[in-house]
Motif scaffolding. Structure first.
Motif, short mmCIF file in Angstrom:
data_model
loop_
_atom_site.label_atom_id
_atom_site.label_comp_id
_atom_site.label_asym_id
_atom_site.label_seq_id
_atom_site.Cartn_x
_atom_site.Cartn_y
_atom_site.Cartn_z
N LYS A 2 0.74 -1.12 0.05
CA LYS A 2 -0.10 -0.03 -0.12
C LYS A 2 1.03 1.36 0.00
CE LYS A 2 -3.76 -2.13 2.49
NZ LYS A 2 -4.74 -2.15 3.68
N ILE A 3 0.72 1.99 -1.11
CA ILE A 3 1.69 3.33 -1.19
C ILE A 3 0.81 4.56 -1.02
CG2 ILE A 3 3.43 4.60 -2.78
CD1 ILE A 3 3.92 1.80 -3.83
N ALA A 4 1.47 5.45 -0.36
CA ALA A 4 0.82 6.73 -0.20
C ALA A 4 1.90 7.76 -1.14
CB ALA A 4 0.84 7.32 1.12
N ILE A 5 1.26 8.30 -2.33
CA ILE A 5 2.17 9.11 -3.00
C ILE A 5 2.00 10.65 -2.50
CG2 ILE A 5 2.45 10.42 -5.40
CD1 ILE A 5 2.66 7.25 -5.41
N VAL A 6 3.08 11.29 -2.10
CA VAL A 6 3.19 12.58 -1.33
C VAL A 6 3.75 13.57 -2.41
CG1 VAL A 6 3.60 14.12 0.51
CG2 VAL A 6 3.25 11.76 0.93
N GLY A 7 2.69 14.46 -3.11
CA GLY A 7 3.03 15.28 -4.19
C GLY A 7 2.45 14.64 -5.60
N MET A 11 5.31 13.74 -11.59
CA MET A 11 6.21 12.58 -11.31
C MET A 11 5.14 11.77 -10.43
SD MET A 11 9.21 11.95 -12.10
CE MET A 11 9.62 10.87 -10.82
N GLY A 12 4.40 12.20 -9.36
CA GLY A 12 3.57 11.53 -8.64
C GLY A 12 2.65 10.56 -9.52
N LYS A 13 2.13 11.07 -10.51
CA LYS A 13 1.19 10.61 -11.62
C LYS A 13 1.75 9.50 -12.24
CE LYS A 13 -2.01 14.44 -11.95
NZ LYS A 13 -2.40 15.42 -12.92
N GLU A 47 7.73 10.59 -1.71
CA GLU A 47 7.65 12.01 -1.80
C GLU A 47 8.51 12.70 -2.87
OE1 GLU A 47 7.93 15.96 0.05
OE2 GLU A 47 9.42 14.73 -0.92
N PHE A 48 7.54 13.41 -3.66
CA PHE A 48 8.35 14.00 -4.69
C PHE A 48 7.20 15.37 -4.58
CE2 PHE A 48 10.19 10.21 -6.17
CZ PHE A 48 11.26 10.79 -7.02
N THR A 49 7.90 16.42 -4.26
CA THR A 49 7.23 17.68 -4.06
C THR A 49 8.09 18.85 -4.59
OG1 THR A 49 7.56 18.04 -1.64
CG2 THR A 49 5.63 16.72 -2.40
N ASN A 50 8.47 19.82 -3.47
CA ASN A 50 9.17 20.90 -3.81
C ASN A 50 10.14 21.20 -2.36
OD1 ASN A 50 7.72 23.08 -2.44
ND2 ASN A 50 6.39 22.46 -3.97
N ILE A 69 10.24 7.32 0.99
CA ILE A 69 11.10 7.23 -0.27
C ILE A 69 11.01 8.86 -0.75
CG2 ILE A 69 11.89 6.51 -2.41
CD1 ILE A 69 11.95 4.39 -0.13
N CYS A 70 12.21 9.34 -0.77
CA CYS A 70 11.99 10.90 -1.22
C CYS A 70 12.99 11.29 -2.16
CB CYS A 70 12.64 11.70 -0.09
SG CYS A 70 12.71 13.56 -0.29
N GLY A 71 12.39 11.95 -3.31
CA GLY A 71 13.32 12.30 -4.37
C GLY A 71 13.35 13.80 -4.50
N THR A 72 12.50 14.57 -3.42
CA THR A 72 12.49 16.01 -3.72
C THR A 72 14.13 16.50 -3.53
OG1 THR A 72 10.49 16.12 -3.11
CG2 THR A 72 11.69 18.17 -2.69
N THR A 73 14.72 17.38 -4.18
CA THR A 73 15.91 18.07 -4.07
C THR A 73 15.80 19.47 -3.51
OG1 THR A 73 16.44 18.62 -6.15
CG2 THR A 73 16.98 16.41 -5.64
N GLY A 74 17.03 20.00 -3.05
CA GLY A 74 16.88 21.37 -2.67
C GLY A 74 16.70 21.91 -1.21
N TRP A 75 16.66 20.57 -0.43
CA TRP A 75 16.35 20.97 1.04
C TRP A 75 17.33 20.19 2.07
CZ3 TRP A 75 15.40 16.75 4.15
CH2 TRP A 75 15.30 15.40 3.68
#
Length: 233
Positions: A2-7, A11-13, A47-50, A69-75
């Motif tokens: 069971k996966i939650a897509i955050v963002g 990419m999320g789609k 998590e792929f957001t901003n 699992i996080c693929g957001t960069t810049g933080w």
């Protein structure tokens, strides 16, 4: 799983589509901050957001005992705190500046080449990355990972910087063009020749597949990880 897509953006789609094709269930498609209620009891969150919201998104998931699992960069200045939260909550966190199999092989190739070139001071090192105009951070997380791989091996450098290489700072040139998924190049230039290694992404599908594979891999694990762990590199 069971996966939650955050963002739930582009990419999320793509991630949701690939995950469902691999037999997983998407239990949440979030465009807001995750909570215990809207996460809907997943096995893992991707998590792929901003950069502005990534920290709070990841923190909320981890505090609800959901591996991330996080693929957001810049933080990444806040990454040590997130890793501490993951450990305190006895769950798992995996950050990837790029989840593509090809890029992670490219990371390994980059480190090997930098080790070979470290004693040849006649070669000037430069990095370049090209991304779509919608990308908010510069340089890219992938370019930073490449720079860190070089800095680890080459004592000429102790930091990276945006723009041209200067003295002990390894430069990264960031270019933004319409609808470019991502191109990364490392140049070694002398007065007489040039060595270049380059990775070009044709679509976002490779990033999304890697994120789903990472989510499959992290099941049952606790701690902080990277794609090197997933791929055994």
């Amino acid at each position: 799983m069971k996966i939650a897509i955050v963002g739930y953006g582009k990419m999320g789609k793509i991630i949701a589509d690939i995950a469902e094709k691999r037999g997983h269930e998407i239990v949440a498609r979030l465009t807001e901050t995750p909570t215990k209620e809207n996460l809907n009891n997943p096995d893992v969150a991707i998590e792929f957001t901003n950069p502005e919201v990534a920290f709070n998104n990841i923190k909320s998931c981890l505090e609800n005992k959901v591996p991330v699992i996080c693929g957001t960069t810049g933080w990444l200045d806040q990454k040590p705190e997130i890793e501490k939260i993951a450990s305190e909550n006895n769950t798992a966190f995996l950050y990837g500046s790029n989840f593509s199999l090809g890029v992670n092989l490219f990371f390994a190739l980059n480190e090997k080449l930098s080790d070979l070139m470290k004693n040849f001071k006649e070669y000037h090192v430069q990095l370049e990355e090209i991304h779509h105009t919608h990308k908010k951070d510069a340089p890219s997380g992938t370019a930073i990972s490449l720079a860190e791989g070089i800095i680890k091996n080459d004592q000429r450098f102790d930091a990276w910087k945006l723009d041209e290489t200067k003295e002990n700072q390894l430069g990264i040139v960031a270019i933004r063009e319409d609808e470019v998924p991502g191109t990364h190049s490392v140049f070694y230039r002398s007065e007489v020749d040039e060595i270049e290694i380059k990775h070009t992404a044709f679509s976002r599908d490779g990033f999304a597949l890697g994120a789903v594979i990472a989510a499959e891999w992290i099941q049952g694990k606790t701690g902080n990880f990277s794609m090197k762990d997933v791929l055994g590199l």
